[in-house]
Design an enzyme around this catalytic site. Structure first.
Site, PDB file in Angstrom:
ATOM      1  N   GLU A 177      -6.077  16.538 -10.008  1.00  0.00           N
ATOM      2  CA  GLU A 177      -6.685  16.830 -11.301  1.00  0.00           C
ATOM      3  C   GLU A 177      -8.189  16.962 -11.235  1.00  0.00           C
ATOM      4  OE1 GLU A 177      -5.686  14.151 -14.513  1.00  0.00           O
ATOM      5  OE2 GLU A 177      -5.731  15.833 -15.890  1.00  0.00           O
TER       6      GLU A 177
ATOM      7  N   ARG B 274       0.815  -1.230   0.000  1.00  0.00           N
ATOM      8  CA  ARG B 274       0.000   0.000   0.000  1.00  0.00           C
ATOM      9  C   ARG B 274       0.838   1.265   0.000  1.00  0.00           C
ATOM     10  NH1 ARG B 274      -2.365  -3.556   3.121  1.00  0.00           N
ATOM     11  NH2 ARG B 274      -4.244  -4.503   2.254  1.00  0.00           N
TER      12      ARG B 274
ATOM     13  N   LYS C  35       1.450  11.305 -11.080  1.00  0.00           N
ATOM     14  CA  LYS C  35       0.508  10.454 -11.817  1.00  0.00           C
ATOM     15  C   LYS C  35       1.259   9.225 -12.275  1.00  0.00           C
ATOM     16  CE  LYS C  35      -2.990  12.859 -14.509  1.00  0.00           C
ATOM     17  NZ  LYS C  35      -3.448  13.028 -15.894  1.00  0.00           N
TER      18      LYS C  35
ATOM     19  N   ARG D  42      -5.359  21.483 -13.422  1.00  0.00           N
ATOM     20  CA  ARG D  42      -4.347  20.594 -13.979  1.00  0.00           C
ATOM     21  C   ARG D  42      -4.680  20.243 -15.426  1.00  0.00           C
ATOM     22  NH1 ARG D  42      -1.184  15.874 -10.577  1.00  0.00           N
ATOM     23  NH2 ARG D  42       0.003  15.025 -12.301  1.00  0.00           N
TER      24      ARG D  42
ATOM     25  N   HIS E  16       4.090  10.214 -29.177  1.00  0.00           N
ATOM     26  CA  HIS E  16       3.210  11.084 -28.391  1.00  0.00           C
ATOM     27  C   HIS E  16       3.535  12.572 -28.536  1.00  0.00           C
ATOM     28  CE1 HIS E  16       0.758  12.499 -25.023  1.00  0.00           C
ATOM     29  NE2 HIS E  16       1.843  13.088 -24.530  1.00  0.00           N
TER      30      HIS E  16
ATOM     31  N   HIS F 271      -4.085  13.192 -28.971  1.00  0.00           N
ATOM     32  CA  HIS F 271      -4.510  11.816 -28.675  1.00  0.00           C
ATOM     33  C   HIS F 271      -5.333  11.238 -29.818  1.00  0.00           C
ATOM     34  CE1 HIS F 271      -4.112  12.391 -24.029  1.00  0.00           C
ATOM     35  NE2 HIS F 271      -2.986  11.958 -24.578  1.00  0.00           N
TER      36      HIS F 271
ATOM     37  N   HIS G 285      -3.357  18.128 -26.351  1.00  0.00           N
ATOM     38  CA  HIS G 285      -3.500  16.688 -26.161  1.00  0.00           C
ATOM     39  C   HIS G 285      -4.809  16.114 -26.693  1.00  0.00           C
ATOM     40  CE1 HIS G 285       0.153  17.097 -23.881  1.00  0.00           C
ATOM     41  NE2 HIS G 285       0.177  15.806 -23.603  1.00  0.00           N
TER      42      HIS G 285
ATOM     43  N   ASN H  29      -3.177  19.629 -20.571  1.00  0.00           N
ATOM     44  CA  ASN H  29      -3.618  18.879 -21.755  1.00  0.00           C
ATOM     45  C   ASN H  29      -3.643  19.728 -23.022  1.00  0.00           C
ATOM     46  OD1 ASN H  29      -3.913  16.499 -20.370  1.00  0.00           O
ATOM     47  ND2 ASN H  29      -6.009  16.970 -19.748  1.00  0.00           N
TER      48      ASN H  29
ATOM     49  N   GLU I 272       6.688  19.104 -25.252  1.00  0.00           N
ATOM     50  CA  GLU I 272       6.068  19.381 -23.949  1.00  0.00           C
ATOM     51  C   GLU I 272       6.749  20.586 -23.285  1.00  0.00           C
ATOM     52  OE1 GLU I 272       3.401  17.495 -22.977  1.00  0.00           O
ATOM     53  OE2 GLU I 272       3.654  15.528 -23.919  1.00  0.00           O
TER      54      GLU I 272
ATOM     55  N   LYS J 227       5.296  22.761 -14.343  1.00  0.00           N
ATOM     56  CA  LYS J 227       4.422  21.635 -14.020  1.00  0.00           C
ATOM     57  C   LYS J 227       4.182  21.557 -12.517  1.00  0.00           C
ATOM     58  CE  LYS J 227       2.969  17.014 -14.776  1.00  0.00           C
ATOM     59  NZ  LYS J 227       3.046  15.770 -15.534  1.00  0.00           N
TER      60      LYS J 227
END
Ligand SMILES: NC(=O)c1ccc[n+]([C@@H]2O[C@H](COP(=O)([O-])OP(=O)(O)OC[C@H]3O[C@@H](n4cnc5c(N)ncnc54)[C@H](O)[C@@H]3O)[C@@H](O)[C@H]2O)c1
Ligand SMILES: NC(=O)c1ccc[n+]([C@@H]2O[C@H](COP(=O)([O-])OP(=O)(O)OC[C@H]3O[C@@H](n4cnc5c(N)ncnc54)[C@H](O)[C@@H]3O)[C@@H](O)[C@H]2O)c1
Ligand SMILES: [Zn+2]
Ligand SMILES: [Zn+2]
Lengths: 370, 370
Positions: free
Chosen positions: B238, B123, B145, B242, B268, B253, B249, B246, B187, B228
């Site tokens: 998020e 955990r 993330k 946040r 990407h 995507h 993106h 994107n 980025e 960031k």
């Protein structure tokens, strides 16, 4: 009989546990009050589905929230990576989003697995616990520990993910096999033995009503949830006090491992029962507590029909050295000393950090013969 | 060249990002300063292991902390349930405890997978990021993330699990294929376009030095990490701001999906580059921003050698309707409107919640022809 509410005070992760009969059939309405827009998926096992799925599906459908249903095989083996992958995949296939809800309808196995899946799909979805076993209602559904087993050890993989709501339908326990009910009851007695001697005394008087299912059952479950919620609120991530909840579990886990987790011989709560009796007997042997307290614990476990000594386990057990090795698989031995939950008397448990390995081994030798 | 430190301000989960050349070979000492007693496991991929594993193993061994090493195949496919199971199993097999540390040495794939594994073993274990790709140094290693892909969609499964330390060895980028370096640079430019117009202007002047690897590279990476970290500190989980990250993106995507995630056609960062140019062009079309800003973005992407329009992608693309369907797989269309990151001018991006689907489709039609 009315519904009792226990609050779990965890700041912005606080939630309510509702305890009472008939809550499964009210699931739709109770979930919608708290999560008005959430669509739902139910995760359950075959036994529980047969007895309790229909009223829950009906009540969700009645509020316009027809759920997806994911049914898994019953049993501890379901707490595996492959079931986790199945549940995660089915939640995503049902196109649930972060604000939707995953409902665990079942015992601790379903609760632990489902909570873990809800914790990792989209990095955390809403989660609702509907525990249907005694153990799940008084223990595993409270506190946010979720997870699965590794082939290398139980409960080694998981996350802390608190539910948004717990609905403990006390009438659902009537379909639970008596042996499972009794095993869950061991954890109820545990809360008394940790730090609530009055509760333990009350159980000695009222346990028959708890088993038969009157108001005393609701009361015992509510007291247990309060006891666990208190500890969890003090130590959500188990860095200190939460370890007290392991009373009886060091010996218990070793016995479970020594019987190869064969439920026909020993289920978890039975291991805990024997473990608690041993922890009290060991505390007496170390002159920490009176042998009378150990005798009183043993007498109560015996009265409710729980095993309380190693010789109550059917079949052969390994010798003391081998049992000790099972204990040390669970925990580190630092310079010949181990951490145990011991007691200074009934309801006065504490974390003992320097228990000599040699004492543990000679105690086990004595008990194996007894 | 000196080492720059960026702090990620997350209360009791705060941590430092160190940025500079030669940090991998100092890993042992730097980790030991922060986690004095932690034993370590390194997770890496074949490409990175060949170029950078040895100095890290040596430096850990030199401080008496010989690590376990888990090497996986390179590539996006490694972000799967089965690799997760392997990594988790190997960490447990190495007998690491909660206070020990799992180190991700690699690009975003290794970082995301390893962070997830570290987040779920017992955990939550200590986690150290040692990003070796441009994308990982400026983006994926910052913010906590973590996750893997589902067959039903990318990055759908994971947890938020912050590292205890990030070591970005800027010299390690010299072994990165140029195309990967450039993709990561998209980025970097993104942070300028979100809300740092001066940084974008600086990049227009200094990008060549960023590529060649002088002090400007450290500066660009540090600025990106700061940008960031700011957003993450405002919105760790998020639920709001946040989403600005994107930028580029949504279109990106859709293009990645439309090319079946075939890295030979589009990686990407390249999708993000085209996506950012499209977001600026689309904002101009909606009269939100001047077409001059879009032209300036396109010119910079072209200058550094990044693709900036759909026709830069080798091979055929599906038609506008099909591209739009890829967009809606990613996000909900509520009453005919979508959420996009758009801009009011260079460095003035914002979350637009009511972009008409019809506008998106006609824009895509026009761009497909152009
Ligand atoms: N998360 C925690 O904090 C925590 C705490 C304690 C235990 N646990 C875990 O809980 C698990 C044990 O829980 P359990 O004892 O509930 O096991 P379980 O979920 O396997 O349930 C026991 C059996 O009872 C059946 N059952 C459950 N409810 C029923 C009902 N109402 N009617 C008929 N049958 C029913 C189940 O199908 C199963 O066969 C273990 O995996 C243990 O590790 C977790
Ligand atoms: N967690 C987040 O917040 C976040 C943010 C953005 C992207 N991501 C994820 O990051 C991943 C992409 O990251 P990536 O572009 O680093 O991909 P990657 O990890 O696959 O690395 C790209 C390639 O470069 C190789 N490589 C890496 N470092 C090298 C070095 N120093 N020398 C030689 N080869 C090297 C790798 O082996 C791989 O072949 C995606 O899975 C994406 O979803 C995550
Ligand atoms: Zn237990
Ligand atoms: Zn990106």
């Amino acid at each position: 009989m009315s519904v009792v509410t226990v609050e779990v005070g965890l700041g912005d992760r606080a939630y309510e546990i509702l305890i009472g009969p008939g809550l499964i059939a009210r699931g739709g309405e109770l979930i919608q009050q708290r999560l008005p827009k959430a669509r739902c998926a139910i995760v359950t096992d075959g036994n529980v589905a047969a007895a309790h799925l229909e009223p829950l599906v009906e009540s969700l459908t009645a509020v316009g929230n027809a759920p997806a249903v994911i049914t898994l095989p019953a049993g501890e083996k379901t707490k595996s990576f492959s079931s986790l992958e199945t549940v995660v995949d089915q939640i995503i296939a049902a196109r649930l989003e972060r604000g939707d809800a995953v409902i665990a309808l079942g015992g601790g196995v379903i609760g632990d697995l489902t909570g873990f899946a809800a914790g990792i799909v989209r990095r955390g979805m809403n989660f609702v616990q509907m525990p249907t076993s005694m153990l799940a209602q008084v223990d595993s559904s409270v506190g946010g520990k979720t997870g699965i087993n590794s082939p290398r050890g139980k409960n080694l993989i998981g996350v802390f993910h608190q539910p948004k709501l717990v609905l403990a339908d006390t009438a659902a326990l009537d379909t639970l096999p008596l042996r499972e009910f009794r095993a869950g009851y061991a954890e109820v007695a545990k809360y008394g033995l940790i730090d609530r001697p009055d509760f333990f005394a009350w159980l000695e008087q009222n346990w028959q009503e708890v088993f038969s299912g009157g108001a005393a059952r609701i009361e015992a479950i509510a007291q247990s949830c309060r006891a666990k919620a208190d500890v969890v609120a003090r130590d959500e991530f188990e860095t200190g006090d939460r370890a007290l909840l392991n009373l009886g579990h060091t010996f218990g886990h070793a016995l479970e491992a020594a019987t190869a987790y064969d439920g026909a011989r020993l289920v978890h709560g039975e291991g805990v029962a024997i473990g608690m009796a041993l922890a009290h007997r060991f505390s007496a042997r170390l002159n920490l507590a009176s042998p009378d307290d150990a005798a009183r614990v043993e007498a109560h476990l015996r009265a409710v029909g729980l095993p309380w000594r190693m010789s109550d386990i059917p079949g052969d057990l390994p010798d003391a050295e081998a049992l000790f090795n099972y204990i040390t698989q669970d925990k580190k031995v630092t310079r010949g000393a181990l951490t145990f939950i011991l007691t200074r008397g009934l309801g006065q448990s504490f974390i003992a950090k320097d228990v000599p390995a040699s004492e543990v081994i000679s105690f086990l030798k004595e008990q194996r013969q007894g």
